[in-house]
Design a protein around this motif. Structure first.
Motif, mmCIF file in Angstrom:
data_model
loop_
_atom_site.group_PDB
_atom_site.id
_atom_site.type_symbol
_atom_site.label_atom_id
_atom_site.label_comp_id
_atom_site.label_asym_id
_atom_site.label_seq_id
_atom_site.Cartn_x
_atom_site.Cartn_y
_atom_site.Cartn_z
ATOM 1 N N MET A 1 0.830 -1.203 0.000
ATOM 2 C CA MET A 1 0.000 0.000 0.000
ATOM 3 C C MET A 1 0.869 1.259 0.000
ATOM 4 O O MET A 1 0.679 2.168 -0.834
ATOM 5 C CB MET A 1 -0.911 -0.017 1.240
ATOM 6 N N ILE A 2 1.835 1.307 0.925
ATOM 7 C CA ILE A 2 2.713 2.484 1.028
ATOM 8 C C ILE A 2 3.557 2.655 -0.225
ATOM 9 O O ILE A 2 3.657 3.764 -0.781
ATOM 10 C CB ILE A 2 3.629 2.357 2.260
ATOM 11 N N SER B 1 3.032 1.666 -3.252
ATOM 12 C CA SER B 1 2.213 2.059 -4.405
ATOM 13 C C SER B 1 1.865 3.547 -4.360
ATOM 14 O O SER B 1 1.993 4.259 -5.369
ATOM 15 C CB SER B 1 0.932 1.222 -4.449
ATOM 16 N N LEU B 2 1.434 4.016 -3.188
ATOM 17 C CA LEU B 2 1.053 5.425 -3.054
ATOM 18 C C LEU B 2 2.241 6.342 -3.315
ATOM 19 O O LEU B 2 2.133 7.339 -4.045
ATOM 20 C CB LEU B 2 0.492 5.681 -1.652
ATOM 21 N N TRP C 1 2.794 8.930 -6.495
ATOM 22 C CA TRP C 1 2.983 10.364 -6.231
ATOM 23 C C TRP C 1 4.322 10.853 -6.785
ATOM 24 O O TRP C 1 4.394 11.898 -7.449
ATOM 25 C CB TRP C 1 2.928 10.638 -4.725
ATOM 26 N N VAL D 1 -5.212 6.179 3.836
ATOM 27 C CA VAL D 1 -5.319 6.209 2.365
ATOM 28 C C VAL D 1 -6.324 7.267 1.928
ATOM 29 O O VAL D 1 -6.089 7.991 0.945
ATOM 30 C CB VAL D 1 -5.717 4.819 1.823
ATOM 31 N N TRP E 1 -4.660 10.532 2.182
ATOM 32 C CA TRP E 1 -3.701 10.640 1.078
ATOM 33 C C TRP E 1 -4.409 11.020 -0.222
ATOM 34 O O TRP E 1 -3.919 11.877 -0.973
ATOM 35 C CB TRP E 1 -2.964 9.319 0.904
ATOM 36 N N VAL E 2 -5.537 10.389 -0.491
ATOM 37 C CA VAL E 2 -6.287 10.676 -1.713
ATOM 38 C C VAL E 2 -6.737 12.140 -1.742
ATOM 39 O O VAL E 2 -6.672 12.803 -2.786
ATOM 40 C CB VAL E 2 -7.511 9.731 -1.838
ATOM 41 N N PHE F 1 -3.684 14.121 -2.617
ATOM 42 C CA PHE F 1 -3.329 13.930 -4.023
ATOM 43 C C PHE F 1 -4.247 14.741 -4.923
ATOM 44 O O PHE F 1 -3.807 15.325 -5.921
ATOM 45 C CB PHE F 1 -3.410 12.441 -4.381
ATOM 46 N N MET G 1 -0.752 14.470 1.996
ATOM 47 C CA MET G 1 -0.383 13.109 1.605
ATOM 48 C C MET G 1 0.555 12.465 2.616
ATOM 49 O O MET G 1 0.410 11.289 2.960
ATOM 50 C CB MET G 1 0.241 13.112 0.204
ATOM 51 N N ILE H 1 0.165 9.108 4.857
ATOM 52 C CA ILE H 1 1.139 8.008 4.946
ATOM 53 C C ILE H 1 1.428 7.679 6.413
ATOM 54 O O ILE H 1 1.524 6.508 6.806
ATOM 55 C CB ILE H 1 2.438 8.385 4.210
#
Length: 258
Positions: free
Chosen positions: A64-65, A67-68, A72, A146, A149-150, A153, A196, A200
């Motif tokens: 997950m981390i 990928s984010l 970014w 998440v 974060w979204v 983003f 973001m 995280i």
């Protein structure tokens, strides 16, 4: 886990020293220091690569981390690269080039590239922690992280796009963008980056030592708000009356919707 964390930190630290040196050498060849801005997002992708090369275990929170952060980092670096190409060096770096004179090269290496690598290492604390954790299940806080974060983003990508369109359709360099997300924050893209990293941090919070990675969002928030982000950009508009009026109405970073 502590020994694994120490090993990963040492390995990533040495890798970032090499990364900073390579980017510095490229800047000499290109004769422009704003390549550091392009290298910023990719630095975190490189840190993930180093962690995986040094034996980081794949588990749900890690995937997950990674990928984010990779998503970014690539987007940000690509955006800045496309924005800067065919343009002269960014005014901030150009000013340092003039001010530093004969000390320009060693000060660039220490104050731009090496310092940037150190900050990237500190801010990547959640990534390094995840890369040093043998196993982890997804916690409800990870889902909340998440979502945060979204939101960040969205603010960064939409803010960047709105600014790009504004600059491409407006020939008056003194005119200020005050529409879209820029109506609520003077730097919505910076707010997005800060948000973001808070996201995280929330994702890794349930892990052992997760709380100590709060250094990551705290440092990036402080840097953007008080050091290299907002202050340096706004200094350019200190004599712009329209911007000063805009400054009175709209907060620097955290949006005000009322």
């Amino acid at each position: 886990m502590v020994e694994q964390l120490k090993e990963q930190l040492l390995f990533v630290g040495l890798g970032m020293l090499i990364y900073a040196t390579i980017v510095f050498l490229i800047s000499i060849v290109k004769k422009r220091n704003d390549i550091a801005d392009v290298a910023w997002g990719m630095a975190y992708c490189f840190i993930i690569l180093l962690l995986l090369l040094n034996g980081a275990v794949w588990h749900p929170v890690g995937v997950m981390i990674y990928s984010l952060v990779i998503f970014w980092g690539i987007r940000l670096s690509l955006y800045i690269f496309l924005r800067n190409r065919n343009k002269s060096e960014d005014f901030r770096y150009k000013k340092w080039r003039e001010e530093w004179g004969h000390t320009f090269y060693w000060r660039s290496y220490l104050q731009v590239y090496l310092l940037q690598a150190i900050f990237a290492l500190v801010i990547s604390a959640p990534i390094i922690l995840v890369g040093s954790t043998l196993t982890s299940e997804i916690h409800w806080l990870s889902v909340v992280g998440v979502a945060v974060w979204v939101l960040g983003f969205y603010f960064q990508t939409v803010g960047d796009q709105q600014l790009r369109v504004f600059k491409s359709t407006n020939q008056d360099k003194e005119k200020v963008i005050t529409s879209g997300l820029w109506k609520y924050s003077r730097h919505p893209n910076y707010f997005g980056e800060v948000t973001m990293w808070w996201g995280i941090f929330i994702v890794v919070l349930p892990l052992n030592f997760g709380f100590w990675t709060i250094i990551s969002p705290v440092v990036i928030t402080y840097l953007i708000r008080y050091v290299s982000g907002v202050p340096m950009l706004e200094k350019r508009y200190e004599n712009n009356r329209q911007y000063q009026e805009y400054k009175e109405r709209v907060p620097a970073l955290f949006p005000k919707f009322w």
